[in-house]
Design a protein around this motif. Structure first.
Motif, mmCIF file in Angstrom:
data_model
loop_
_atom_site.group_PDB
_atom_site.id
_atom_site.type_symbol
_atom_site.label_atom_id
_atom_site.label_comp_id
_atom_site.label_asym_id
_atom_site.label_seq_id
_atom_site.Cartn_x
_atom_site.Cartn_y
_atom_site.Cartn_z
ATOM 1 N N LEU A 242 0.799 -1.708 -0.036
ATOM 2 C CA LEU A 242 -0.111 -0.168 -0.104
ATOM 3 C C LEU A 242 0.883 1.436 -0.820
ATOM 4 O O LEU A 242 0.340 2.356 -0.558
ATOM 5 C CB LEU A 242 -0.341 0.045 1.411
ATOM 6 N N TYR B 35 1.509 3.209 -3.101
ATOM 7 C CA TYR B 35 0.876 3.902 -4.225
ATOM 8 C C TYR B 35 0.168 5.335 -4.136
ATOM 9 O O TYR B 35 0.758 5.456 -2.921
ATOM 10 C CB TYR B 35 -0.811 2.956 -3.502
ATOM 11 N N GLY C 234 -8.611 1.579 -6.285
ATOM 12 C CA GLY C 234 -8.093 0.442 -5.969
ATOM 13 C C GLY C 234 -7.695 -0.579 -6.859
ATOM 14 O O GLY C 234 -8.940 -0.862 -6.216
ATOM 15 N N LEU D 287 -6.864 -0.166 4.216
ATOM 16 C CA LEU D 287 -7.589 0.344 2.953
ATOM 17 C C LEU D 287 -8.165 1.028 2.830
ATOM 18 O O LEU D 287 -8.456 2.299 2.635
ATOM 19 C CB LEU D 287 -8.035 -1.183 2.516
ATOM 20 N N THR E 293 -5.854 5.085 2.657
ATOM 21 C CA THR E 293 -6.104 5.496 2.194
ATOM 22 C C THR E 293 -6.691 6.868 1.237
ATOM 23 O O THR E 293 -6.306 7.009 0.683
ATOM 24 C CB THR E 293 -5.372 4.094 0.931
ATOM 25 N N TRP F 277 -12.088 -0.163 -3.046
ATOM 26 C CA TRP F 277 -10.625 -1.039 -3.370
ATOM 27 C C TRP F 277 -11.378 -2.343 -4.315
ATOM 28 O O TRP F 277 -12.403 -3.822 -3.576
ATOM 29 C CB TRP F 277 -10.320 -1.053 -1.840
ATOM 30 N N LEU G 115 -10.469 -5.990 -5.087
ATOM 31 C CA LEU G 115 -9.239 -7.199 -4.328
ATOM 32 C C LEU G 115 -9.697 -8.616 -5.310
ATOM 33 O O LEU G 115 -10.463 -8.971 -5.623
ATOM 34 C CB LEU G 115 -9.412 -7.577 -3.541
ATOM 35 N N TRP H 48 -17.146 3.485 2.503
ATOM 36 C CA TRP H 48 -15.663 2.882 1.431
ATOM 37 C C TRP H 48 -16.172 1.682 1.034
ATOM 38 O O TRP H 48 -17.220 0.935 1.593
ATOM 39 C CB TRP H 48 -14.771 2.510 2.422
ATOM 40 N N ILE I 35 -15.197 -2.245 0.171
ATOM 41 C CA ILE I 35 -13.668 -3.340 -0.724
ATOM 42 C C ILE I 35 -14.459 -4.326 -0.325
ATOM 43 O O ILE I 35 -15.260 -4.913 -0.352
ATOM 44 C CB ILE I 35 -13.816 -3.255 1.162
#
Length: 265
Positions: free
Chosen positions: A60, A63, A74, A97, A100, A105, A107, A120, A122
């Motif tokens: 991480l 980035y 991401g 995560l 950031t 994200w 994954l 967020w 994820i």
């Protein structure tokens, strides 16, 4: 009108998926950090394109910082939260995560779906098709849509054609071969009826106390053939393997070693 961002593990993957680029899509190469920027959406996608097999430490830190005012996306191939049974590749946590500042994200790595939604998003989408019994259950992909107001919507879509499942058959008290085959058939039918994929691939486990235990173990190949036939009658149903864990109700009902050997010769 929503816009969708798609991609593989490198910016070059976008070219494979989008042979004709939208006019508002810009791809920027910056070292081994690949950035795809969709200007109309103010969405920026980051992907760390690696050239090595192992990464025992988090990636991480490599980035670039989140861009202010953009929907930062991401893409990473990590071991999230120390998932057991998987390589310790770029280990990180959900807290890492979210710290950031990236809104979404995407994954990869672990073939079991997990998702966190809120401020967020994820998503570990898993795999679109299970490969064996260790990847049992329905499999899917995740459609992520970024609306014009920059809100993010996540939708799971089942994609697996064949679904691996464990099927338990209770053999307690069964004393007749035909009764055992019927019990296997009923268990397969129940599992097949609740399936979300087109085909069932079953690992059948037979367990319980039964005076019939010795014959079940002796004639496992014959029982597998019976199970295969019942599965074919049900349709789109396959028996991958039988697991025999049943035990006799009384040890005296077990045949002697000599008798067992002569019966299988």
């Amino acid at each position: 009108m929503p816009r969708r961002v798609s991609g593989e593990t490198s910016a070059s993957g976008i070219a494979k998926l989008l042979p004709v680029f939208p006019r508002d899509l810009e791809v920027i190469n910056s070292g081994n950090i690949q950035i795809a920027s969709l200007r109309r959406l103010a969405a920026t996608r980051y992907n760390l394109q690696h050239q090595f097999i192992g990464a025992p430490e988090s990636l991480l830190g490599r980035y670039k910082p989140a861009i202010e005012g953009a929907v930062n996306i991401g893409v990473l191939h990590p071991n999230l939260g120390g998932a057991l049974g998987h390589d310790l590749y770029s280990p990180c946590t959900i807290a890492d995560l979210t710290a950031t500042g990236f809104r979404y994200w995407a994954l990869g790595h672990v073939h079991m779906r997990s998702a966190v939604e809120g401020a967020w998003a994820i998503v570990m989408p898993g795999t679109p098709q299970g490969r064996d019994i260790s990847e049992a259950g329905p499999k899917s992909v995740t459609l992520v849509t970024i609306e014009d107001d920059r809100s993010i919507h996540i939708e799971e879509r089942t994609t697996s054609i064949s679904q691996f499942e464990r099927v338990l058959v209770d053999a307690n008290g069964i004393e007749d071969w035909r009764e055992l085959v019927s019990a296997i058939s009923r268990a397969l039918e129940r599992k097949r009826s609740g399936l979300s994929s087109d085909h069932l691939v079953a690992r059948v486990r037979i367990e319980g106390l039964t005076p019939f235990a010795w014959r079940i173990r002796r004639d496992t190949d014959l029982l597998k053939a019976e199970a295969d036939h019942r599965a074919s009658v049900i349709g789109t149903c396959w028996v991958e393997k039988l697991e025999i864990l049943c035990r006799p109700t009384d040890r005296s009902e077990e045949p002697s070693e000599d008798r067992f050997s002569s019966s299988t010769a």
